[in-house]
Design an enzyme around this catalytic site. Structure first.
Site, PDB file in Angstrom:
ATOM      1  CB  SER A  81      77.526  67.287 -27.053  1.00 35.36           C
ATOM      2  OG  SER A  81      78.090  68.553 -26.809  1.00 35.36           O
TER       3      SER A  81
ATOM      4  CB  CYS B  21      67.047  33.112 -17.569  1.00 37.37           C
ATOM      5  SG  CYS B  21      66.254  32.661 -16.008  1.00 37.37           S
TER       6      CYS B  21
ATOM      7  CG  HIS C  76      63.242  35.876 -13.659  1.00 38.73           C
ATOM      8  ND1 HIS C  76      64.245  35.389 -14.476  1.00 38.73           N
ATOM      9  CD2 HIS C  76      63.842  36.816 -12.870  1.00 38.73           C
ATOM     10  CE1 HIS C  76      65.387  35.989 -14.196  1.00 38.73           C
ATOM     11  NE2 HIS C  76      65.165  36.857 -13.225  1.00 38.73           N
TER      12      HIS C  76
ATOM     13  CD  GLU D 198      60.059  33.010 -17.587  1.00 41.91           C
ATOM     14  OE1 GLU D 198      60.761  32.978 -18.614  1.00 41.91           O
ATOM     15  OE2 GLU D 198      60.224  33.838 -16.664  1.00 41.91           O
TER      16      GLU D 198
ATOM     17  NE  ARG E 208      60.108  68.111  -7.262  1.00 40.67           N
ATOM     18  CZ  ARG E 208      60.999  68.160  -8.258  1.00 40.67           C
ATOM     19  NH1 ARG E 208      61.781  67.134  -8.480  1.00 40.67           N
ATOM     20  NH2 ARG E 208      61.084  69.237  -9.018  1.00 40.67           N
TER      21      ARG E 208
END
Length: 356
Positions: free
Chosen positions: A301, A86, A57, A59, A218
């Site tokens: 939709s 975390c 992460h 940190e 691509r």
């Protein structure tokens, strides 16, 4: 990032965190994009960002970047991080524990992490260890770069982007078997960049059959999104490019549920809302964002169900189709940006109902 108004010291370092965080776009999902900066007496001695899902992460990378001669200053430094550290064991150890281990006296946090396994627990753990916490520095900006992650964990659905290209007279296709090429090469490259930034891309049966798109990146460096195709009756030929196994592909259908390598057939109910079923399926598959590049019916939709967060419309200002299929009708929207790429105008809209 640039900011017109004068910045205070904390904002300056938090902007640096954000500059670092966005470098992880396209590589860290379903984790959030996070940047961290370690500051000792007005000097940055370490910085890092979350670079790859499953790896260290922000940190960790920040603290590891500190030069040997500066490591003595870590316990006297302030750590800036764009998202709450975390506090749980996932694919990596808790970042809160690392901060406590290095005796960092103060942590300045951009915004709280809504993920249920964090959601204030990182802050609580740091405070319990005697770490001073300051929360909410550039909170709006920190939330913006992780809007996909935040929507996913607060609304329990993916972040939804609608995208189409239209002619100057608002047509998206010729209405015949002849494919109408609308956007220019610069816009096409931009579209591939957009694909790289999202977890998945969705098209309908007719788009897959008529255009035979590969739906990859691509034209832009970076990983391709998961390809999603609506094919309720499984009419599409296996010779189409979407079946080439070069990227994970999910076929939404009403006939079967099975997996074959990179190909997943995901069964939906025939008598329920297609849009809501797809959105729910993506949530349960841990797919945090989707860019819908389907035809008019599929796009409309999502609009009619009011199930979208952002819409990007590319208009070729010089191309007149005459006849053809009309573009979707977007309602309850506000334009937030316009970009010109030669003959193309790219407008971005958000729903008025969720304007912040």
């Amino acid at each position: 990032m640039t900011e017109k108004r004068s910045l205070n010291e904390q904002e300056k370092y938090m902007y640096r965190c954000l500059d670092l965080a966005v470098l992880g776009a396209g590589y860290v999902a379903p984790n959030p994009q996070v940047g961290a900066v370690l500051v000792y007496e007005g000097r940055i001695i370490g910085e890092g960002y979350h670079q790859q899902y499953g790896e260290a992460h922000a940190e960790v990378n920040c603290i590891n970047s500190v030069k040997e001669e500066d490591r003595q200053y870590i316990p006297k430094s302030f750590l800036y991080v764009s998202l709450e550290p975390c506090a749980h064991h996932g694919k990596t150890p808790p970042c809160a524990d690392l901060i406590i281990q290095h005796k960092i006296p103060k942590v300045i946090i951009g915004c709280r992490d809504p993920f249920s396994k964090v959601d204030g627990k990182g802050i609580e753990k740091l405070k319990a260890a005697g770490t001073e916490i300051e929360l909410g520095i550039l909170e709006k900006e920190c939330k913006e770069i992780n809007k996909r992650f935040l929507i996913f964990h607060t609304r329990h659905r993916p972040y939804i982007i609608l995208k189409w290209a239209q002619t100057a007279d608002l047509k998206i296709s010729s209405g015949s078997s002849h494919r109408l090429y609308i956007s220019n090469e610069y816009s096409n490259r931009m579209v591939h960049k957009w694909r790289n930034e999202e977890a998945s891309i969705l098209v309908g049966t007719n788009t897959a059959f008529n255009d035979d798109p590969e739906l990859t990146t691509r034209l832009w460096k970076g990983p391709s999104p998961v390809r999603l195709v609506v094919d309720m009756d499984l009419r599409l030929s296996s010779s189409l490019k979407i079946f080439n196994q070069q990227a994970r592909t999910i076929i939404f259908n009403k006939l079967k549920q099975e997996e074959d390598g990179n190909l997943l057939y995901y069964q939906l109910a025939e008598d329920m809302s297609l849009v809501h079923q797809i959105v729910n399926a993506l949530y349960h598959l841990n797919i945090q964002s989707v860019i819908v590049e389907g035809g008019r019916i599929l796009l409309q939709s999502f609009i009619d169900e009011e199930m979208w967060d952002e819409t990007r419309v590319i208009t070729n200002m010089e191309l007149i189709a005459g006849g053809g299929l009309p573009a979707p009708v977007l309602v309850k929207r506000e334009k937030i940006s316009t970009v010109y790429l030669q003959t193309d105008r790219i407008d971005t809209f958000i729903p008025i109902a969720i304007k912040s």
